[in-house]
Scaffold this active site. Structure first.
Site, PDB file in Angstrom:
ATOM      1  N   GLU A  35      10.892  -8.281  -2.063  1.00  0.00           N
ATOM      2  CA  GLU A  35      11.416  -6.983  -1.599  1.00  0.00           C
ATOM      3  C   GLU A  35      10.778  -6.772  -0.237  1.00  0.00           C
ATOM      4  O   GLU A  35       9.597  -6.452  -0.145  1.00  0.00           O
ATOM      5  CB  GLU A  35      11.052  -5.917  -2.636  1.00  0.00           C
ATOM      6  CG  GLU A  35      11.944  -4.718  -2.567  1.00  0.00           C
ATOM      7  CD  GLU A  35      11.294  -3.601  -1.805  1.00  0.00           C
ATOM      8  OE1 GLU A  35      11.548  -3.519  -0.568  1.00  0.00           O
ATOM      9  OE2 GLU A  35      10.534  -2.831  -2.408  1.00  0.00           O
ATOM     10  N   LEU A  36      11.567  -7.032   0.819  1.00  0.00           N
ATOM     11  CA  LEU A  36      10.988  -7.147   2.163  1.00  0.00           C
ATOM     12  C   LEU A  36      11.421  -5.990   3.065  1.00  0.00           C
ATOM     13  O   LEU A  36      11.809  -4.938   2.583  1.00  0.00           O
ATOM     14  CB  LEU A  36      11.372  -8.518   2.743  1.00  0.00           C
ATOM     15  CG  LEU A  36      11.064  -9.711   1.809  1.00  0.00           C
ATOM     16  CD1 LEU A  36      11.581 -11.017   2.379  1.00  0.00           C
ATOM     17  CD2 LEU A  36       9.567  -9.809   1.528  1.00  0.00           C
ATOM     18  N   CYS A  39      10.323   1.301   2.645  1.00  0.00           N
ATOM     19  CA  CYS A  39      11.260   0.269   3.125  1.00  0.00           C
ATOM     20  C   CYS A  39      12.683   0.796   3.164  1.00  0.00           C
ATOM     21  O   CYS A  39      13.556   0.152   3.735  1.00  0.00           O
ATOM     22  CB  CYS A  39      11.231  -0.940   2.200  1.00  0.00           C
ATOM     23  SG  CYS A  39       9.631  -1.679   2.131  1.00  0.00           S
ATOM     24  N   GLU A  78      11.466  -1.828  11.872  1.00  0.00           N
ATOM     25  CA  GLU A  78      11.196  -0.685  10.997  1.00  0.00           C
ATOM     26  C   GLU A  78      10.056   0.127  11.625  1.00  0.00           C
ATOM     27  O   GLU A  78       8.967  -0.417  11.831  1.00  0.00           O
ATOM     28  CB  GLU A  78      10.669  -1.281   9.689  1.00  0.00           C
ATOM     29  CG  GLU A  78      11.317  -0.822   8.469  1.00  0.00           C
ATOM     30  CD  GLU A  78      10.792  -1.561   7.247  1.00  0.00           C
ATOM     31  OE1 GLU A  78      10.064  -2.567   7.347  1.00  0.00           O
ATOM     32  OE2 GLU A  78      11.134  -1.100   6.156  1.00  0.00           O
ATOM     33  N   TRP A 131       0.803  -1.218   0.000  1.00  0.00           N
ATOM     34  CA  TRP A 131       0.000   0.000   0.000  1.00  0.00           C
ATOM     35  C   TRP A 131       0.837   1.270   0.000  1.00  0.00           C
ATOM     36  O   TRP A 131       0.323   2.349  -0.252  1.00  0.00           O
ATOM     37  CB  TRP A 131      -0.935   0.022   1.234  1.00  0.00           C
ATOM     38  CG  TRP A 131      -0.199  -0.264   2.515  1.00  0.00           C
ATOM     39  CD1 TRP A 131      -0.106  -1.476   3.141  1.00  0.00           C
ATOM     40  CD2 TRP A 131       0.594   0.656   3.291  1.00  0.00           C
ATOM     41  NE1 TRP A 131       0.691  -1.366   4.268  1.00  0.00           N
ATOM     42  CE2 TRP A 131       1.129  -0.064   4.381  1.00  0.00           C
ATOM     43  CE3 TRP A 131       0.899   2.015   3.175  1.00  0.00           C
ATOM     44  CZ2 TRP A 131       1.947   0.516   5.335  1.00  0.00           C
ATOM     45  CZ3 TRP A 131       1.723   2.598   4.128  1.00  0.00           C
ATOM     46  CH2 TRP A 131       2.237   1.849   5.196  1.00  0.00           C
ATOM     47  N   ASN A 132       2.153   1.162   0.300  1.00  0.00           N
ATOM     48  CA  ASN A 132       2.900   2.418   0.469  1.00  0.00           C
ATOM     49  C   ASN A 132       3.236   3.101  -0.860  1.00  0.00           C
ATOM     50  O   ASN A 132       3.363   4.325  -0.914  1.00  0.00           O
ATOM     51  CB  ASN A 132       4.144   2.217   1.355  1.00  0.00           C
ATOM     52  CG  ASN A 132       5.151   1.254   0.772  1.00  0.00           C
ATOM     53  OD1 ASN A 132       4.833   0.472  -0.125  1.00  0.00           O
ATOM     54  ND2 ASN A 132       6.362   1.280   1.290  1.00  0.00           N
ATOM     55  N   GLY A 179       6.661  -6.441   0.577  1.00  0.00           N
ATOM     56  CA  GLY A 179       5.922  -6.352   1.831  1.00  0.00           C
ATOM     57  C   GLY A 179       6.799  -6.814   2.987  1.00  0.00           C
ATOM     58  O   GLY A 179       8.032  -6.744   2.907  1.00  0.00           O
ATOM     59  N   SER A 180       6.165  -7.332   4.015  1.00  0.00           N
ATOM     60  CA  SER A 180       6.924  -7.661   5.227  1.00  0.00           C
ATOM     61  C   SER A 180       7.743  -8.947   5.054  1.00  0.00           C
ATOM     62  O   SER A 180       7.404  -9.825   4.254  1.00  0.00           O
ATOM     63  CB  SER A 180       5.967  -7.830   6.403  1.00  0.00           C
ATOM     64  OG  SER A 180       5.259  -9.039   6.253  1.00  0.00           O
ATOM     65  N   LYS A 216      -2.072  -8.458  -7.591  1.00  0.00           N
ATOM     66  CA  LYS A 216      -2.975  -8.375  -6.453  1.00  0.00           C
ATOM     67  C   LYS A 216      -2.473  -7.208  -5.592  1.00  0.00           C
ATOM     68  O   LYS A 216      -1.499  -7.331  -4.834  1.00  0.00           O
ATOM     69  CB  LYS A 216      -2.933  -9.701  -5.679  1.00  0.00           C
ATOM     70  CG  LYS A 216      -4.020  -9.835  -4.644  1.00  0.00           C
ATOM     71  CD  LYS A 216      -3.532  -9.308  -3.335  1.00  0.00           C
ATOM     72  CE  LYS A 216      -4.523  -9.348  -2.216  1.00  0.00           C
ATOM     73  NZ  LYS A 216      -4.665  -8.042  -1.599  1.00  0.00           N
ATOM     74  N   PRO A 217      -3.133  -6.045  -5.723  1.00  0.00           N
ATOM     75  CA  PRO A 217      -2.690  -4.893  -4.927  1.00  0.00           C
ATOM     76  C   PRO A 217      -3.130  -5.039  -3.469  1.00  0.00           C
ATOM     77  O   PRO A 217      -4.022  -5.836  -3.160  1.00  0.00           O
ATOM     78  CB  PRO A 217      -3.408  -3.712  -5.593  1.00  0.00           C
ATOM     79  CG  PRO A 217      -4.619  -4.306  -6.227  1.00  0.00           C
ATOM     80  CD  PRO A 217      -4.273  -5.729  -6.588  1.00  0.00           C
ATOM     81  N   ALA A 218      -2.543  -4.242  -2.600  1.00  0.00           N
ATOM     82  CA  ALA A 218      -2.919  -4.261  -1.177  1.00  0.00           C
ATOM     83  C   ALA A 218      -4.403  -3.912  -1.047  1.00  0.00           C
ATOM     84  O   ALA A 218      -4.931  -3.097  -1.818  1.00  0.00           O
ATOM     85  CB  ALA A 218      -2.076  -3.242  -0.423  1.00  0.00           C
TER      86      ALA A 218
HETATM   87  C1  SIN Z   1       9.401   0.521  -0.849  1.00  0.00           C
HETATM   88  O1  SIN Z   1       9.258   1.188   0.147  1.00  0.00           O
HETATM   89  O2  SIN Z   1       9.093  -0.666  -0.859  1.00  0.00           O
HETATM   90  C2  SIN Z   1       9.939   1.084  -2.132  1.00  0.00           C
HETATM   91  C3  SIN Z   1      10.570   2.384  -2.007  1.00  0.00           C
HETATM   92  C4  SIN Z   1      11.137   2.929  -3.287  1.00  0.00           C
HETATM   93  O3  SIN Z   1      10.866   2.468  -4.393  1.00  0.00           O
HETATM   94  O4  SIN Z   1      11.899   3.860  -3.164  1.00  0.00           O
END
Ligand code: SIN
Length: 486
Positions: free
Chosen positions: A258-259, A292, A389, A159-160, A236-237, A183-185
């Site tokens: 990508e965690l 992240c 985090e 979602w971010n 995600g997490s 599949k989006p958040a």
């Molecule tokens: C993320 O927070 O997963 C991606 C951040 C970014 O693309 O800079």
């Protein structure tokens, strides 16, 4: 319902996009989506189950067979047109994103440009799916290496970054010749559906780009148990990433993960402090601390500690917290109440263990999802905010004396996505860059994300890379042809 006011109302879709059609869940079930700044419901989307998902996979399989047979150049042209349509619709896409995700409108539009840039980049990369030739192992033998699309790919996105985490995956997948089920958040489906609307307008063939909405578990299980899906990419997490990776083992699906991160931001005595503060602001407060790669632990060397803290606290006075649609706002509502509570927990834990508050204060409830930016000093590595985090606008500064100490603290985490440091000593720059256990290192730079560079982590921060030419490799299989001599 408080639906967005758009120039093109058809961008706001409340159905899934599968096989080139707009459809609902077979059961008719739906999920409400709200605005994190107000709590108001803005719309509802289908709640797909495993059977609906299986149907989407079958459509993606049909799409794959059409798409892979097109030329790389044709695929690139369509991706490029999709990028252009995103640019043409930046105001509407930004408004949809602010409404469902909360981020300030200017930042949401910035994300649309960032997201579109992945389609532009991969439109160009599609044409460069080069293979190689290798001298044969025997007289007369020839070895040729080709790259083929993996097949139907699935993306589970967070979602971010409701647009960019889709285009970073879909751009690469489609450029390579794969089809995709996204599949989006649950919190941010409307940006994804708007992207599907643009895909349809561009003329991406039916079944190539599919967006399905619903609860993560049944959809995730259906995507990972299907032998037709050959690749899963998840952002995600770490906890969910581990589960998905285990599920992908059933059919030995390729995975990119990508965690979570726990980015250190180190300021050495020889740093340019103004630049370090600029980088700290960019890294920490982007998306109100919800990325992240946000700096999560500030390590500042004793000789510049007080001056850095003073300058950072001055810069933080320029932050304006409010509804993302308000003019001048650059910090907005966090995604939900749980996100606010996590910041509160880290803040209280740090204060309880001896940290001092220099600026800002975390509300103790009753204030929606808003958290004012906070600056703490006297932070020590055992505090919670150094282990998890925070995903919010809380800055914790650790003071250190020696370079080795900073590197030890920086690496003392299971994560390794991004790290940042500021120094003007060229020897230190190489030393520290080599020593940091991290997939991405910002050296005198706080903004490290762009489509041309390989984004991804080491250790528990994930597997694989997104963006750059390496991003496309994640959606390709290498095939080696061995031609015997006479
Ligand atoms: C993320 O927070 O997963 C991606 C951040 C970014 O693309 O800079």
């Amino acid at each position: 319902m408080n639906r967005p006011k758009l120039n093109s109302a058809e961008l706001f879709r409340e159905s899934c996009f599968v096989g080139g059609e707009w459809i609902n869940a077979d059961s008719g079930a739906t999920l409400d989506v709200d605005n994190p700044a107000t709590g108001e419901v803005i719309g509802r989307v289908p709640n797909f189950n495993a059977k609906d998902t299986a149907m989407a996979i079958a459509e993606a399989d049909k799409g794959f067979h059409v798409w892979r047979d097109m030329t790389a150049s044709e695929r690139g042209d369509l991706l490029y047109r999709w990028y252009q349509l995103m640019e043409e619709n930046v105001d509407d896409l930004g408004a949809i994103m602010t409404l469902e995700q909360g981020k300030p409108l200017a930042e949401a539009k910035g994300e649309v440009h960032y997201a579109g840039a992945f389609f532009k980049w991969f439109a160009e990369e599609a044409r460069r799916a080069y293979g190689e030739t290798i001298p044969g192992a025997k007289p007369g033998q020839h070895i040729v290496v080709t790259r083929q699309p993996v097949g139907v790919s699935a993306a589970i996105t967070p979602w971010n970054f409701p647009a960019a985490m889709i285009t970073r995956k879909a751009g690469a997948a489609l450029a390579a010749g794969c089809s995709m089920v996204v599949k989006p958040a649950e919190a941010t489906p409307f940006t994804a559906l708007a992207l599907a609307h643009l895909a349809q307008k561009v003329g991406i063939p039916a079944g190539v780009f599919n967006v399905i909405t619903g609860q993560p578990q049944p959809i995730g299980e259906a995507l990972t148990s299907s032998p037709v899906v050959r690749k899963l990419s998840f952002t995600g997490s770490t906890g969910v990433g581990r589960k998905l990776m285990a599920q992908c083992s059933q059919n030995v699906q390729k995975v990119s993960l990508e965690l979570g991160g726990n980015a250190p931001f180190i300021v050495f005595d020889d740093a340019d402090l103004d630049k370090a503060v600029e980088g700290a602001m960019a890294s920490k407060f982007r998306n109100t601390g919800q990325t992240c790669v946000c700096a999560n632990r500030f390590l500042v060397q004793s000789g510049v500690h007080d001056r850095f803290v003073e300058k950072l606290s001055e810069a933080m006075k320029k932050l304006k917290l409010g509804d993302g649609f308000e003019e001048g706002v650059n910090q907005s509502a966090l995604i939900n109440r749980a996100a606010v509570e996590k910041v509160q927990r880290h803040y209280e834990d740090a204060l309880g263990k001896g940290a001092q508050r220099v600026a800002g204060s975390v509300p103790d409830g009753g204030n929606g999802n808003f958290v004012a930016p906070v600056l703490l000093t006297g932070v020590t590595p055992e505090m919670q905010l150094c282990h998890e985090e925070t995903f919010g606008p809380l800055v914790g500064v650790i003071r250190f004396d020696k370079e080795e100490e900073a590197i030890r603290i920086a690496n003392d985490t299971p994560y390794g996505l991004a790290a940042y440091f500021y120094s003007r000593d060229v020897h230190r720059v190489w030393r520290v860059a080599d020593a940091l256990e991290s997939g991405i290192v910002g050296i005198n730079e706080g903004a490290i994300s762009n489509p041309t560079a390989p984004f991804g982590g080491v250790k528990a921060s994930g597997l694989g890379r997104e963006g750059s030419r390496h991003g496309m490799e994640e959606y390709q299989e290498i095939k080696y042809l061995c031609m015997g001599g006479e």
